[in-house]
Write an enzyme that holds these catalytic residues in place. Structure first.
Site, PDB file in Angstrom:
ATOM      1  N   GLY A  12       0.906  -1.281  -0.330  1.00 23.39           N
ATOM      2  CA  GLY A  12       0.227  -0.256   0.080  1.00 23.39           C
ATOM      3  C   GLY A  12       0.311   1.939  -0.346  1.00 23.39           C
ATOM      4  O   GLY A  12       2.037   1.277   0.109  1.00 23.39           O
ATOM      5  N   SER A  14       2.713   5.050   0.855  1.00 23.99           N
ATOM      6  CA  SER A  14       3.028   5.109   2.718  1.00 23.99           C
ATOM      7  C   SER A  14       1.966   6.417   3.165  1.00 23.99           C
ATOM      8  O   SER A  14       0.819   6.266   2.609  1.00 23.99           O
ATOM      9  CB  SER A  14       4.446   6.733   1.878  1.00 23.99           C
ATOM     10  OG  SER A  14       4.500   7.147   2.734  1.00 23.99           O
ATOM     11  N   GLY A  17      -0.733   2.891   6.590  1.00 25.04           N
ATOM     12  CA  GLY A  17      -1.115   1.241   7.805  1.00 25.04           C
ATOM     13  C   GLY A  17      -0.046   0.669   8.359  1.00 25.04           C
ATOM     14  O   GLY A  17      -0.346  -0.618   8.778  1.00 25.04           O
ATOM     15  N   SER A  19       3.151  -0.420   8.028  1.00 23.10           N
ATOM     16  CA  SER A  19       3.922  -0.983   9.600  1.00 23.10           C
ATOM     17  C   SER A  19       3.135  -0.820  10.557  1.00 23.10           C
ATOM     18  O   SER A  19       3.430  -2.561  11.669  1.00 23.10           O
ATOM     19  CB  SER A  19       4.920  -0.098   9.282  1.00 23.10           C
ATOM     20  OG  SER A  19       5.293   0.387   8.668  1.00 23.10           O
ATOM     21  N   SER A  86       6.239  -1.598  -2.822  1.00 19.30           N
ATOM     22  CA  SER A  86       6.037  -3.059  -3.305  1.00 19.30           C
ATOM     23  C   SER A  86       4.788  -2.295  -4.482  1.00 19.30           C
ATOM     24  O   SER A  86       3.945  -2.920  -4.514  1.00 19.30           O
ATOM     25  CB  SER A  86       6.051  -3.899  -3.175  1.00 19.30           C
ATOM     26  OG  SER A  86       4.900  -4.331  -2.058  1.00 19.30           O
TER      27      SER A  86
END
Length: 177
Positions: A12, A14, A17, A19, A86
Site C-alpha cells: 500500500g 506510504s 498503515g 507498519s 511494493s
C-alpha cells in the site's frame, strides 16, 4: 494458530498503515506462540537494501531481496511479515513466485491517497509535492493496486483490531484447508 510458515505481504501507499498492521500482527501471532519476523520497508532500506535507490530497477531488486529472505524464513519455519510499498504488480508477482504461491498472502492496504497524505508522519508527501523527492509513489510514480489480494483493508475506516482479526482468521482458515 498456524504452524504453516507463510509470508504476509503487506502492500500500500506510504502511511497507509502497513507498519502498524505488521507490528500488531506480530504481537498477536507471538501471543499464539507463532514464530514470526517483521520486515518493515524502512528498516529493510537501512539494512538489507542500503545500497539501493528508488529507481524502478532498484525497487525490483529490493523486492527480490526481501522475497528471498521471506522464502528462507518460511523454509526455517518462521512466518514472515513484509510491510513494503511494493508499488508494481510485476514485482509483487515475482515475490509470490519466489516465496511460493501457496505460502504467499497478499494484504492490500487500500487507504486513499488523501488520507495517507493527511497522516504523512515523515513529511514525505509534502516534500514530494514540492519537488523535493523524485519518483515518490502515489505522487510522481505510480502505485499499481493488486487486482485480487487475499485481503484488502481501508485503514481510514477499518480499525487496526479489525484488520488484525480478519488476517488472523484468514491464516487460521488456510491452516485448516
Amino acid at each position: 494458530m498456524p504452524k504453516l510458515a507463510c509470508t504476509l505481504w503487506l502492500t500500500g501507499l506510504s502511511a497507509s498503515g502497513k507498519s502498524s498492521l505488521a507490528e500488531a500482527l506480530a504481537e498477536s501471532l507471538e501471543a499464539d506462540d507463532v514464530l514470526c519476523r517483521v520486515l518493515d520497508g524502512d528498516a529493510v532500506r537501512q539494512q538489507l537494501s542500503r545500497d539501493l535507490g528508488f529507481s524502478r530497477k532498484d525497487r525490483r531488486e529490493n523486492i527480490r531481496r526481501v522475497a528471498n529472505l521471506c522464502q528462507q524464513l518460511n523454509d526455517a519455519g518462521t512466518l514472515a511479515i513484509a510491510a513494503l510499498i511494493s508499488p508494481y504488480r510485476d514485482d509483487r508477482n515475482l515475490a509470490r513466485e519466489t516465496v511460493g504461491a501457496a505460502r504467499f498472502v497478499e494484504v492490500y492496504l487500500a487507504t486513499p491517497l488523501n488520507v495517507c497524505e493527511a497522516r504523512d508522519p515523515k513529511g514525505l508527501y509534502r516534500r514530494a509535492r514540492s519537488g523535493g523527492i523524485a519518483s515518490f509513489t502515489g505522487i510522481s510514480d505510480p502505485y499499481e493496486a493488486p487486482l485480487s489480494p487475499d485481503l484488502s483493508f481501508n485503514t481510514a475506516v477499518q480499525p487496526l483490531t479489525e484488520c488484525v482479526g480478519l488476517t488472523m482468521d484468514l491464516l487460521a482458515a488456510r491452516l485448516l484447508s
